[in-house]
Design a protein around this motif. Structure first.
Motif, PDB file in Angstrom:
ATOM      1  N   ALA A 364       0.836  -1.211   0.000  1.00 53.99           N
ATOM      2  CA  ALA A 364       0.000   0.000   0.000  1.00 53.99           C
ATOM      3  C   ALA A 364       0.860   1.246   0.000  1.00 53.99           C
ATOM      4  CB  ALA A 364      -0.922   0.000   1.212  1.00 53.99           C
ATOM      5  N   ILE A 366       0.624   5.739  -0.431  1.00 59.41           N
ATOM      6  CA  ILE A 366      -0.079   7.012  -0.597  1.00 59.41           C
ATOM      7  C   ILE A 366       0.838   7.947  -1.372  1.00 59.41           C
ATOM      8  CG2 ILE A 366      -1.112   8.989   0.549  1.00 59.41           C
ATOM      9  CD1 ILE A 366      -1.788   7.211   2.891  1.00 59.41           C
ATOM     10  N   TYR A 407      -4.221   6.831  -3.582  1.00 56.03           N
ATOM     11  CA  TYR A 407      -3.943   5.615  -2.820  1.00 56.03           C
ATOM     12  C   TYR A 407      -3.811   4.458  -3.802  1.00 56.03           C
ATOM     13  CZ  TYR A 407      -4.553   1.554   0.198  1.00 56.03           C
ATOM     14  OH  TYR A 407      -4.374   0.359   0.844  1.00 56.03           O
ATOM     15  N   HIS A 409      -2.795   0.188  -4.247  1.00 57.39           N
ATOM     16  CA  HIS A 409      -2.716  -1.060  -3.482  1.00 57.39           C
ATOM     17  C   HIS A 409      -2.462  -2.224  -4.427  1.00 57.39           C
ATOM     18  CE1 HIS A 409      -3.585  -3.103   0.391  1.00 57.39           C
ATOM     19  NE2 HIS A 409      -3.794  -4.144  -0.411  1.00 57.39           N
TER      20      HIS A 409
END
Length: 411
Positions: A364, A366, A407, A409
């Motif tokens: 993950a 940001i 974001y 992932h």
């Protein structure tokens, strides 16, 4: 407007409302990582799923499912000032465009070692200016055909497939389902006689069109790769309320340009990489906005722009396992040739950008992006079709600051 139109309008607003800060009315806001590096290398870096907006072939570099969700806030500063015809001064509009929020979403799903599919929602085109306040100048005669509201917004729903031919070469193709909405209003009091109030153009229309993209990537080795893509855009047709010079029409036609780009990525060391992009947009295809229907076909506006190039270069620095930094510079050539327009200001623009990624864990991330977009002061000369008025002169400038977050992932 019926329920179908209302639902389509809601979909459009939920996906994107934009003011162009690239050449013509092209948007460059598809991802936070892209903004942070001035979109240099974006057709081949493939560090997250947003590569779908630039090159479907790059999906072949993913061996895991990938999702990216992004949001960009554009603080737009469009100034139109010192508008005049001969001795008549129509004044200025210091705030001709609104700030905008522009979202995007991307998902890539590898099927096996050879094939991958992806879906995306983003925008490539959008513009919005309102200079109708210049109509209320109380002057003896006013070029109401030049002063008004102009807004064109497209939302791109993309479905793509990639195929890895061998360890180095991959190809991809995608279908673009484009929803667009157009608003054009030209109305006001032509002279100081109240009876001269007229509506020349009144358009509130939307519709769907099909486009597509093809691309390829060449991985020289695990540290160097090249990408190429070509996006085919349609002539967009929208229906709804389409009125021009007192006549009702069925459709308005707005041609969209094709986009060709090449990109490269080169890892110089475990910490440093450089990347670049050259992009050509066929704005020469954007010649006329026309209306068709029961009345004779008519040209609402002629632009006759020229094709344009943008060039960007950037760098990425791996600070540590948690943080990655990036920066970039872009020079975007304007499209105006012999015919300029107060309603869609344009000039050469320079982008100065920076960004960073914070890796929450190995799956993950940001991302943050910041771009300062600086245009040029441009003198615009535009001919009015109102009898008694000739060439109207004004001065325009378009600047912006983009703030973007994303974001990403891996599954």
């Amino acid at each position: 407007m019926n329920k179908r139109k209302l639902s389509l309008l809601a979909l459009s607003i939920s996906l994107v409302t934009g003011q162009s800060l690239a050449a013509g009315f092209q948007l460059n806001s598809q991802s936070a990582t892209g903004i942070g590096r001035a979109f240099s290398g974006d057709a081949v870096i493939a560090d997250n799923a947003s590569v779908l907006s630039r090159n479907p072939a790059a999906m072949a570099m993913f061996d895991r499912k990938a999702l990216s969700l992004g949001l960009t806030y554009a603080e737009v500063d469009v100034t139109i000032k010192d508008v005049s015809y001969g001795p008549i001064d129509y004044g200025s509009e210091p705030d001709a465009a609104d700030n905008k929020v522009i979202p995007n979403i991307y998902y890539i799903h590898p099927i096996n070692d050879a094939f991958a599919v992806g879906v995306a929602a983003f925008s490539n085109f959008g513009t919005g200016t309102d200079i109708s306040s210049l109509n209320n100048s109380g002057k003896p005669i006013t070029p109401v055909d030049l002063f008004g509201k102009t807004e064109i917004v497209t939302s791109n729903l993309n479905l793509s497939l990639s195929y890895r031919i061998n360890q180095q070469f991959s190809i991809g193709a995608g279908l673009d389902l484009i929803y667009g909405e157009g608003t054009l209003k030209r109305n006001g009091q032509i002279t100081d006689n109240p009876l001269s109030e007229t509506t020349l153009v009144d358009v509130e229309a939307d519709g769907w069109a099909l486009g597509g993209i093809v691309g390829a990537t060449y991985e020289i080795n695990d540290k160097n790769r090249l990408g190429i893509s070509y996006r085919m855009s349609p002539t967009f047709k929208a229906d709804g309320k389409v009125e021009y010079q007192g006549q009702a029409y069925d459709e308005i036609h707005i041609p969209l340009p094709n986009i060709f780009q090449v990109a490269g990525y080169h890892e110089l060391s475990p910490k440093w990489a450089v990347h670049y992009t050259a992009q050509h947009t066929s704005w020469g295809d954007f010649e006329h906005i026309t209306v068709t229907g029961s009345a004779p076909d008519a040209t609402v506006k002629s632009y006759q722009w020229q094709n344009s190039w943008l060039f960007s270069v950037g760098g990425t620095y791996q600070i540590n396992d948690t943080w990655t930094a990036r920066a970039g510079y872009m020079h975007d050539k304007g499209v105006v040739d012999e015919i300029s327009s107060l309603s869609i200001p344009d000039s050469d623009r320079n982008w100065y950008t920076a960004g960073a990624s914070y890796h929450l864990n190995k799956n993950a991330t940001i991302d943050f992006g910041l771009a300062f977009v600086r245009g040029e002061d441009v003198e615009v000369r535009e001919m009015s079709g109102i009898p008694g008025i000739g060439e109207v002169v004004g001065h325009t400038r378009s600047d912006a600051i983009y703030y973007s977050m994303q974001y990403s992932h891996l599954f």
